[in-house]
Design a protein around this motif. Structure first.
Motif, mmCIF file in Angstrom:
data_model
loop_
_atom_site.group_PDB
_atom_site.id
_atom_site.type_symbol
_atom_site.label_atom_id
_atom_site.label_comp_id
_atom_site.label_asym_id
_atom_site.label_seq_id
_atom_site.Cartn_x
_atom_site.Cartn_y
_atom_site.Cartn_z
ATOM 1 N N GLY A 55 9.452 62.321 62.960
ATOM 2 C CA GLY A 55 10.151 61.775 61.804
ATOM 3 C C GLY A 55 9.499 62.044 60.460
ATOM 4 N N TRP A 56 8.316 62.667 60.449
ATOM 5 C CA TRP A 56 7.672 62.988 59.180
ATOM 6 C C TRP A 56 8.386 64.179 58.543
ATOM 7 C CZ3 TRP A 56 1.604 62.742 59.340
ATOM 8 C CH2 TRP A 56 1.197 61.511 59.880
ATOM 9 N N LYS A 57 8.579 64.115 57.237
ATOM 10 C CA LYS A 57 9.124 65.265 56.531
ATOM 11 C C LYS A 57 8.057 66.354 56.455
ATOM 12 C CE LYS A 57 12.458 62.734 53.701
ATOM 13 N NZ LYS A 57 12.932 62.437 52.323
ATOM 14 N N GLU A 58 8.512 67.600 56.394
ATOM 15 C CA GLU A 58 7.571 68.723 56.391
ATOM 16 C C GLU A 58 6.546 68.596 55.271
ATOM 17 O OE1 GLU A 58 7.483 73.630 56.121
ATOM 18 O OE2 GLU A 58 9.393 72.568 56.361
ATOM 19 N N ASN A 59 6.995 68.256 54.085
ATOM 20 C CA ASN A 59 6.067 68.152 52.959
ATOM 21 C C ASN A 59 5.044 67.043 53.172
ATOM 22 O OD1 ASN A 59 5.545 69.617 50.617
ATOM 23 N ND2 ASN A 59 6.283 67.955 49.324
#
Length: 340
Positions: free
Chosen positions: A312-316
């Motif tokens: 669930g972490w965004k790439e950035n």
């Protein structure tokens, strides 16, 4: 110091400007990155992004080093040779992927054979060079001022092979998100610029009780050139990336960092300073071992940066947090200089 600053500044400026030109060239030639269908689905949109940008990144480092480093220094030529050699392997790998429009490039067996060849040349150069052979065969460990082994002899080949192969493959595995490997390389390069500088200064090395290695100080020019080039490349490689370094860049960077660590006798410290690279590589090793032994996977996907994406972490978010950890690992590595 002036030569170091100039080397870094030129590498940065040339990479920033040159990468923009390279992006247009790669786009016209349709040299784009193939993406695995079974990978992170959000990455499928990156298919076709110009790749092999590592050609310019590494080329800039080599040229800047040749301009500002002392040409009579044997370590400079040895590290540059290792860098170009590994970059050549990566370039061939990238070309196969692009030409076949597949994520499958050079076979792992051939890649390992070529890496063994490099380690052999590296070992022969160090052990047969009377200027550096004695210190090259010694084995040091962080926190201990005296060598663990006074002479590794021809076992040095196995040790150097592990360092060079391990580092190049670890950087290669880390290069899976926009700017991740580039940013982490910058912190490691900056740290090793300090390490080689003090290792090559007899007064500083004596004060810190670390091994004094003649000729290693000149590698600081190379390290800051890599730092400047990475910052310049990051200008275009940061999320969302306009260009990827490809295996051309990641393998060359790994070969360079491993070679530098060997030359200044701080091989084990690379495990701390390059902590992100180690974590990425270990996540793959653990994933494969777990699946083969138990049929179960530890992570949702390896390398571990993909696990966090699928969690669930965004790439950035993954990229920036790994950069922060990379800085902390670098500071931890520098702190060990006072612990002897």
């Amino acid at each position: 110091m002036i030569r170091m600053l100039t080397s870094a500044a030129i590498a940065f400026a040339v990479t920033v400007i040159g990468t923009r030109v390279l992006i247009d060239l790669l786009t016209r030639q349709k040299i784009g990155q193939p993406i695995r269908e079974y990978g992170v689905q959000s990455h499928l949109g990156k298919r076709g992004t110009p790749t092999m940008g590592g050609v310019l990144l590494i080329g800039t480092v080599v040229v800047s080093t040749l301009l500002w480093a002392k040409p009579e220094n044997p370590f400079v030529w040895l590290v540059l040779f290792s860098t170009v050699f590994m970059g050549g392997i990566g370039l061939y790998d990238d070309w196969l992927k692009v030409s076949k429009k597949s994520s499958d490039g050079i076979s792992s067996r051939m890649k390992f054979a070529l890496q063994c060849l490099l380690a052999g040349i590296f070992t022969i150069f160090l052990l047969l060079n009377p200027k550096v052979s004695t210190i090259a065969q010694q084995l040091y460990f962080p926190f201990i001022k005296d060598p663990l082994l006074a002479s590794m002899g021809w076992f040095s080949f196995i040790f150097f092979l592990l360092v060079i192969v391990g580092t190049s493959n670890a950087v290669n595995l880390t290069d899976g998100l926009d700017g991740l490997a580039t940013g982490c390389t910058a912190t490691v390069a900056a740290t090793y610029a300090v390490l080689v500088y003090v290792a090559g200064n007899i007064k500083a090395a004596s004060y810190l009780q670390i091994p004094y290695v003649a000729y290693s100080g000149e590698l600081a020019v190379l390290c800051v050139a890599l730092l400047g080039a990475c910052l310049g490349f990051l200008w275009w490689n940061a999320h969302p990336a306009r260009v990827f370094m490809g295996d051309t860049g990641s393998l060359a960077i790994g070969g360079m960092l491993g070679s530098v660590a060997i030359c200044c006798k701080q091989e084990f410290l690379l495990v701390i300073v390059g902590g992100i690279f180690v974590i990425e590589a270990m996540s793959v090793i653990l994933q494969v071992a777990s699946f083969k032994l138990t049929g179960r996977r530890i992570f949702k996907m390896s390398p571990i940066h993909h696990h966090f994406e699928l969690s669930g972490w965004k790439e950035n978010t993954v990229i920036v947090r790994f950069w922060i950890l990379s800085v902390l690992f670098a500071l931890l590595g520098l702190a060990t200089l006072k612990l002897r």
